[in-house]
Design a protein around this motif. Sequence first.
Motif, short mmCIF file in Angstrom:
data_model
loop_
_atom_site.label_atom_id
_atom_site.label_comp_id
_atom_site.label_asym_id
_atom_site.label_seq_id
_atom_site.Cartn_x
_atom_site.Cartn_y
_atom_site.Cartn_z
N GLU A 133 0.84 -1.21 0.00
CA GLU A 133 0.00 0.00 0.00
C GLU A 133 0.87 1.25 0.00
OE1 GLU A 133 -3.23 2.30 2.88
OE2 GLU A 133 -2.71 0.20 3.29
N GLU A 134 1.92 1.25 0.82
CA GLU A 134 2.80 2.42 0.88
C GLU A 134 3.53 2.63 -0.45
OE1 GLU A 134 2.72 4.60 3.03
OE2 GLU A 134 1.73 3.65 4.73
N LEU A 135 3.96 1.55 -1.09
CA LEU A 135 4.58 1.68 -2.41
C LEU A 135 3.57 2.22 -3.42
CD1 LEU A 135 6.77 -1.56 -2.60
CD2 LEU A 135 7.59 0.80 -2.56
N GLY A 136 2.31 1.82 -3.26
CA GLY A 136 1.26 2.37 -4.11
C GLY A 136 1.08 3.86 -3.90
N ASN A 137 1.10 4.27 -2.64
CA ASN A 137 0.99 5.71 -2.33
C ASN A 137 2.11 6.50 -2.99
OD1 ASN A 137 -1.21 5.23 -0.68
ND2 ASN A 137 0.00 5.12 1.19
N ILE A 138 3.34 5.96 -2.87
CA ILE A 138 4.50 6.65 -3.44
C ILE A 138 4.37 6.75 -4.96
CG2 ILE A 138 7.00 6.49 -3.80
CD1 ILE A 138 7.14 5.10 -1.02
N GLU B 262 1.62 6.66 -6.76
CA GLU B 262 0.53 7.57 -7.12
C GLU B 262 0.95 9.02 -6.96
OE1 GLU B 262 -4.26 8.13 -6.24
OE2 GLU B 262 -3.09 6.67 -5.09
N ASP B 263 1.69 9.32 -5.89
CA ASP B 263 2.18 10.70 -5.68
C ASP B 263 3.13 11.12 -6.79
OD1 ASP B 263 0.69 10.94 -3.39
OD2 ASP B 263 2.35 10.44 -2.02
N GLU B 264 3.84 10.13 -7.36
CA GLU B 264 4.76 10.43 -8.46
C GLU B 264 4.05 10.48 -9.81
OE1 GLU B 264 7.61 7.30 -8.04
OE2 GLU B 264 8.73 8.31 -6.44
N GLY B 265 2.74 10.21 -9.82
CA GLY B 265 1.95 10.25 -11.05
C GLY B 265 2.00 8.98 -11.87
N ASN B 266 2.57 7.92 -11.29
CA ASN B 266 2.66 6.65 -12.00
C ASN B 266 1.46 5.78 -11.59
OD1 ASN B 266 3.33 4.20 -13.17
ND2 ASN B 266 5.51 4.35 -12.62
N ILE B 267 0.34 5.97 -12.26
CA ILE B 267 -0.91 5.32 -11.86
C ILE B 267 -0.87 3.81 -12.12
CG2 ILE B 267 -3.41 5.23 -12.21
CD1 ILE B 267 -2.36 7.69 -10.73
N ASP B 268 -0.26 3.40 -13.22
CA ASP B 268 -0.19 1.96 -13.51
C ASP B 268 0.57 1.22 -12.42
OD1 ASP B 268 -1.64 2.22 -15.82
OD2 ASP B 268 0.11 2.38 -17.13
N LEU C 183 -7.30 1.59 -4.19
CA LEU C 183 -7.34 0.91 -5.48
C LEU C 183 -8.52 1.40 -6.31
CD1 LEU C 183 -6.37 -1.25 -7.44
CD2 LEU C 183 -7.62 -2.96 -6.10
N GLY C 184 -9.67 1.53 -5.68
CA GLY C 184 -10.85 2.02 -6.39
C GLY C 184 -10.66 3.44 -6.90
N LEU C 185 -10.14 4.31 -6.07
CA LEU C 185 -9.94 5.71 -6.47
C LEU C 185 -8.86 5.83 -7.54
CD1 LEU C 185 -10.12 7.45 -2.96
CD2 LEU C 185 -11.88 7.41 -4.73
N ALA C 186 -7.83 4.96 -7.45
CA ALA C 186 -6.76 5.02 -8.45
C ALA C 186 -7.27 4.63 -9.83
CB ALA C 186 -5.61 4.10 -8.03
N TYR C 187 -8.23 3.72 -9.89
CA TYR C 187 -8.79 3.33 -11.19
C TYR C 187 -9.42 4.52 -11.91
CZ TYR C 187 -8.08 -1.69 -11.56
OH TYR C 187 -7.52 -2.93 -11.73
N LEU C 188 -9.99 5.46 -11.15
CA LEU C 188 -10.60 6.64 -11.77
C LEU C 188 -9.57 7.51 -12.48
CD1 LEU C 188 -13.18 7.74 -9.05
CD2 LEU C 188 -13.63 6.62 -11.24
N LYS C 189 -8.29 7.39 -12.05
CA LYS C 189 -7.23 8.19 -12.66
C LYS C 189 -6.55 7.44 -13.80
CE LYS C 189 -6.05 10.35 -8.20
NZ LYS C 189 -4.97 10.57 -7.22
N SER C 190 -6.95 6.20 -14.02
CA SER C 190 -6.29 5.37 -15.03
C SER C 190 -6.95 5.50 -16.40
CB SER C 190 -6.31 3.91 -14.59
OG SER C 190 -7.62 3.37 -14.74
N ASN C 191 -6.35 4.83 -17.38
CA ASN C 191 -6.92 4.80 -18.72
C ASN C 191 -7.60 3.47 -19.02
OD1 ASN C 191 -5.98 7.42 -19.45
ND2 ASN C 191 -3.92 6.57 -19.78
#
Length: 386
Positions: free
Chosen positions: A265-270, A272-278, A301-309
Motif C-alpha cells: 500500500e505504501e509503495l502504491g501511495n508513493i 501515485e504521488d509520483e503520477g505513475n498510476i499503472d 485501489l478504487g480511487l486510483a482506477y478513476l485516474k487510469s486509462n
Amino acid sequence: MIKRTLLVLSLLIFSTLFAISEDKAVEIILSKDYIFEISSLEGKEVTDIALKAIGNGLAYIETLEWNYKDRFFDFLNQLNDRGLPEDFEYSTDIVETLVATSTVSSLNLIDLDKTSNLSKAVALRIYFLDWVQTKDPNSGKDAAKLAMELIKKYPKTYFPNKALFYYHSHSSFGSKEIFEEFRKKVLPLNPGDDILASIIEGEYNFGMYKELLEDYQLMDAPDDLSRFFAAFANIKLGQVGTAEIILKNTSISSLPKKYASVAYEELGNISEDEGNIDSALFYYRRAVESDSSNRDAIVKLGLAYLKSNDKDRYTLARFYLEMSGLEDYNEEVASTLSYLRRKLLSGIILKQVAPLIGGVVFGLIFLEYFFKRRRKKQEERIKKES
C-alpha cells in the motif's frame, strides 16, 4: 581385565565431561534457532538425547509439523529408564505431557517455585505460546515473570528478551514505560540482531519511530520484517525516498500478510504521488491480495482506477469502493460512489433506454405513416368505384 576396566572408566569420565550441561541446554532452548542447534548436536549422552527430545517436542507444538512429533517420541524411547539429572527429567516430563496430552495439562505440571533454569526455559516457551494463541492474560503474566528471572542469568539470550518486549508492546497489561526502561538496559549489552528485531517491533507498535530508526542502524544484517518497520518509520517521519529504497530491497512477499499488505500500500501511495498510476494500481492490487481486510488499500485501489486509462475504470472503481464497505463512514467514498452511480444511470439511459425509446418512437411514426397511406389509397379506390 584391569586395562579393560580402566578403558571403560576412561570412557565414562570422557562422556561425562562432554555431556551437555544444564546452562548450555538452557542457552540453546532460549536461542532463536534452537531446533537447528539441537539437530546439530552430536553427543549421545543421556542429557543430549533428553535435550533433543525436549527441543523436538517444543518445535512440534510451535509448528505442528508431524516430523518433530515423531522425532520427539524416538528420542524419548531412547531414554528408556536411563537415569536423568533431575532438571532434565522434570523438563522432559513437562514436554511429554505437552505433546501427548495438552498444553493445559503441561501448564498444570509446572511448579514455578520448584523449577530449575532448564524447566523455566521450557515453561517460558509454553506459557508464551499459550498466551499468543489463547490471549490468556495469566499465561502472558507468567511468561513475563519467567523471562525476567531468566534474563538475570542469561541476559543476552533471545527468547526472554523477545517475550518481555513483545508482552509490553502487545498486551493490554504491558507498559510503555517498562518497555522503554528495559530497552535502555538491553542496548548497552550489544544484544545482536535477533533481540534488536524484537525491540524494533515493539517500537513500531508504540509509534516510537525515531527510536526505531536509531535501533535499526545498530543491526548488522536486518531481517525483512525489521526493514519493513524501518521503512514505515521513515514514511511517518517524512523520509519517503529512503522508505522507498528500503521497501524495494525487502522481500515483501515473505512478510506476515498484514505487514505485506501495508508495505505494498505504501509503495502504491508513493507511485501515485509520483503520477505513475499503472504502478500504483499494481501495488494496491498486491496490497489487497495480501490482506483482503485492508479496507484502506481497497479504497485507494478504487480511487486510483478513476485516474487510469483502463476501459473499465468506472466499473472497477465502483466495484472496489463498494467492496470496501466504507460508504457510510468515509465522505470521499460516499460522494465518489454517488457520482459513479449517476454516471452508470446516465450511461444506461443513453446507451440502452434512449435507443430503445427512439426505436419505439420511430416504429410508431412508421406505423402511422403506413396506415395513413393505406387509408388514403382506400379512400381513393372508394371514390373511383362510386
